[in-house]
Design a protein around this motif. Sequence first.
Motif, PDB file in Angstrom:
ATOM      1  N   PRO A 260      -0.158  11.079  -7.725  1.00  0.00           N
ATOM      2  CA  PRO A 260       1.870  10.618  -7.801  1.00  0.00           C
ATOM      3  C   PRO A 260       1.668   9.281  -7.534  1.00  0.00           C
ATOM      4  N   GLU A 261       2.598   8.625  -8.731  1.00  0.00           N
ATOM      5  CA  GLU A 261       3.252   7.337  -8.206  1.00  0.00           C
ATOM      6  C   GLU A 261       4.401   7.838  -6.901  1.00  0.00           C
ATOM      7  N   ARG A 262       4.147   6.234  -6.464  1.00  0.00           N
ATOM      8  CA  ARG A 262       5.315   6.650  -5.154  1.00  0.00           C
ATOM      9  C   ARG A 262       6.105   5.369  -5.024  1.00  0.00           C
ATOM     10  N   SER A 263       7.239   5.664  -4.474  1.00  0.00           N
ATOM     11  CA  SER A 263       7.976   4.199  -3.766  1.00  0.00           C
ATOM     12  C   SER A 263       7.717   3.198  -3.554  1.00  0.00           C
ATOM     13  N   ARG A 264       7.418   1.828  -4.066  1.00  0.00           N
ATOM     14  CA  ARG A 264       6.997   0.874  -3.155  1.00  0.00           C
ATOM     15  C   ARG A 264       7.745   1.038  -1.523  1.00  0.00           C
ATOM     16  N   ASN A 265       8.470   1.550  -1.667  1.00  0.00           N
ATOM     17  CA  ASN A 265      10.281   1.331  -0.225  1.00  0.00           C
ATOM     18  C   ASN A 265       9.194   2.364   0.746  1.00  0.00           C
ATOM     19  N   LYS A 266       9.067   3.365  -0.030  1.00  0.00           N
ATOM     20  CA  LYS A 266       8.797   3.904   0.750  1.00  0.00           C
ATOM     21  C   LYS A 266       8.040   4.304   2.258  1.00  0.00           C
TER      22      LYS A 266
ATOM     23  N   LEU B  61      -4.003  -7.003  -0.673  1.00  0.00           N
ATOM     24  CA  LEU B  61      -5.818  -5.770  -0.163  1.00  0.00           C
ATOM     25  C   LEU B  61      -5.989  -6.840   0.781  1.00  0.00           C
ATOM     26  N   TRP B  62      -6.613  -7.725   1.289  1.00  0.00           N
ATOM     27  CA  TRP B  62      -7.000  -8.453   2.676  1.00  0.00           C
ATOM     28  C   TRP B  62      -6.099  -7.760   3.879  1.00  0.00           C
ATOM     29  N   VAL B  63      -5.343  -8.069   3.291  1.00  0.00           N
ATOM     30  CA  VAL B  63      -4.298  -7.128   4.841  1.00  0.00           C
ATOM     31  C   VAL B  63      -4.534  -6.076   4.728  1.00  0.00           C
TER      32      VAL B  63
ATOM     33  N   LEU C  50       2.081  -2.365  -1.148  1.00  0.00           N
ATOM     34  CA  LEU C  50       1.546  -1.649   0.010  1.00  0.00           C
ATOM     35  C   LEU C  50       0.587  -0.387  -0.032  1.00  0.00           C
ATOM     36  N   PRO C  51       1.516   0.824  -0.392  1.00  0.00           N
ATOM     37  CA  PRO C  51       1.518   1.951  -0.611  1.00  0.00           C
ATOM     38  C   PRO C  51       0.979   1.858  -2.143  1.00  0.00           C
ATOM     39  N   GLU C  52       1.378   1.099  -3.245  1.00  0.00           N
ATOM     40  CA  GLU C  52       0.413   1.259  -4.309  1.00  0.00           C
ATOM     41  C   GLU C  52      -0.986   0.835  -3.890  1.00  0.00           C
ATOM     42  N   LEU C  53      -1.466   0.245  -3.246  1.00  0.00           N
ATOM     43  CA  LEU C  53      -3.130  -0.177  -2.163  1.00  0.00           C
ATOM     44  C   LEU C  53      -3.858   0.831  -2.343  1.00  0.00           C
ATOM     45  N   GLN C  54      -2.947   1.477  -1.673  1.00  0.00           N
ATOM     46  CA  GLN C  54      -3.189   3.088  -0.530  1.00  0.00           C
ATOM     47  C   GLN C  54      -3.885   3.964  -1.874  1.00  0.00           C
ATOM     48  N   ASP C  55      -2.362   4.454  -2.560  1.00  0.00           N
ATOM     49  CA  ASP C  55      -3.562   5.136  -3.578  1.00  0.00           C
ATOM     50  C   ASP C  55      -4.025   4.155  -4.007  1.00  0.00           C
ATOM     51  N   ASN C  56      -4.791   3.832  -4.282  1.00  0.00           N
ATOM     52  CA  ASN C  56      -6.210   3.555  -5.282  1.00  0.00           C
ATOM     53  C   ASN C  56      -7.247   3.468  -4.329  1.00  0.00           C
TER      54      ASN C  56
ATOM     55  N   GLU D  70       8.118 -13.645   0.434  1.00  0.00           N
ATOM     56  CA  GLU D  70       6.642 -13.225   0.339  1.00  0.00           C
ATOM     57  C   GLU D  70       6.209 -12.061   1.884  1.00  0.00           C
ATOM     58  N   ILE D  71       6.517 -11.342   2.619  1.00  0.00           N
ATOM     59  CA  ILE D  71       5.846 -10.348   3.254  1.00  0.00           C
ATOM     60  C   ILE D  71       6.554  -9.765   2.971  1.00  0.00           C
ATOM     61  N   ASN D  72       7.956  -9.662   1.985  1.00  0.00           N
ATOM     62  CA  ASN D  72       8.712  -8.032   1.597  1.00  0.00           C
ATOM     63  C   ASN D  72       8.145  -7.381   0.565  1.00  0.00           C
ATOM     64  N   LEU D  73       7.518  -9.135  -0.227  1.00  0.00           N
ATOM     65  CA  LEU D  73       7.029  -8.733  -1.553  1.00  0.00           C
ATOM     66  C   LEU D  73       5.620  -7.774  -1.316  1.00  0.00           C
ATOM     67  N   ILE D  74       4.851  -8.186  -0.081  1.00  0.00           N
ATOM     68  CA  ILE D  74       3.290  -7.549  -0.115  1.00  0.00           C
ATOM     69  C   ILE D  74       3.783  -6.189   0.684  1.00  0.00           C
ATOM     70  N   GLU D  75       4.473  -6.398   1.283  1.00  0.00           N
ATOM     71  CA  GLU D  75       5.241  -5.042   2.315  1.00  0.00           C
ATOM     72  C   GLU D  75       5.489  -3.470   1.209  1.00  0.00           C
TER      73      GLU D  75
END
Length: 312
Positions: free
Chosen positions: A198-204, A12-14, A277-283, A269-274
């Motif tokens: 709509p759900e998005r792939s987290r890696n997309k 969220l901070w990122v 991010l798409p889900e949080l953008q939807d939120n 950790e960087i890959n996990l947070i990356e």
Amino acid sequence: MISRRFYRLIALWVLAETFLGGILHAFRVPLMGVFIACFSALFISLIYSATGSSRKVIHATLIVLVFKMLLSPHAPMIAFMSVGLQGIFGALILHAIPSTKIGRLLVAVFAYMQSATMKLLSLTIIFGMGFWDALDEFMVSIVQYFPVLSSILSAKNLVISYLGIYLISGIIVGLMIGRVSLKSRRGDLVLEGIHSTPERSRNKNTGMEWPLILGLTVIYFIPLFPDSFREMSLRAAIILTAWHLFLGPLVKKLLFKFLGNKKSGMIREINLIEGILPELQDNLKVSWQAASTQKAIRRFPYFIKTWVQISL
């Protein structure tokens, strides 16, 4: 789980730093620190509440700086210094103050005042300029920010007003942050359209860079906008294009090489947070839609509170 919330709060901070901060820095919005410092104070406070560790706050600050380097190309060096100082001193303040509300208030006030005086601090500490010379330069920069007000107020009164705005904003935001809890209310909030998103792939890849570059380029060719704004838009478009095509991948490669191989903790950790991010953008979109039903004065606080609570 603390670990889950820890990484989601960092994400969220990122997103707040790179998305909002990048836009504000690109267009050189006056008083942009009023908006950016709000997010720093909020997420520093929540990360400390989630972990109870000042080290975790400093670790989260480092990760945010890495993402800011990767995703916010037009942010000046002073912006990176601000995030670093806010994270370090925020962690120390929260560790030293037993009261959560008072600690969060002090973190917010520090973040706002540090943001307001960062230019003065950088001129004296980093560039070695004498204090009074740096103060003159600081005052000139504020006068240039507000050319209309400079014809009404003296330089001294304008600087006092400028610092007063940041101080009052810090106190108000600090009092508001003191009431924010870590309890997720995703099931309790009535958000129209939340289940239809709509759900998005987290890696997309979200693909937002090119529409933004196109929009900035189009602005340059619209004569209705002032020439300075059009030139600023074109410069931002060129920087974004160069970063997206060439500099970004190169910096990311060099940064990952510096941090170590992909088995290291920081890379994981960087890959996990990356991926979050798409889900949080939807939120982000859902929260803004929900906040549109609120009165103007309550809209922004409601938006931030909703965005955090449905993202935990």
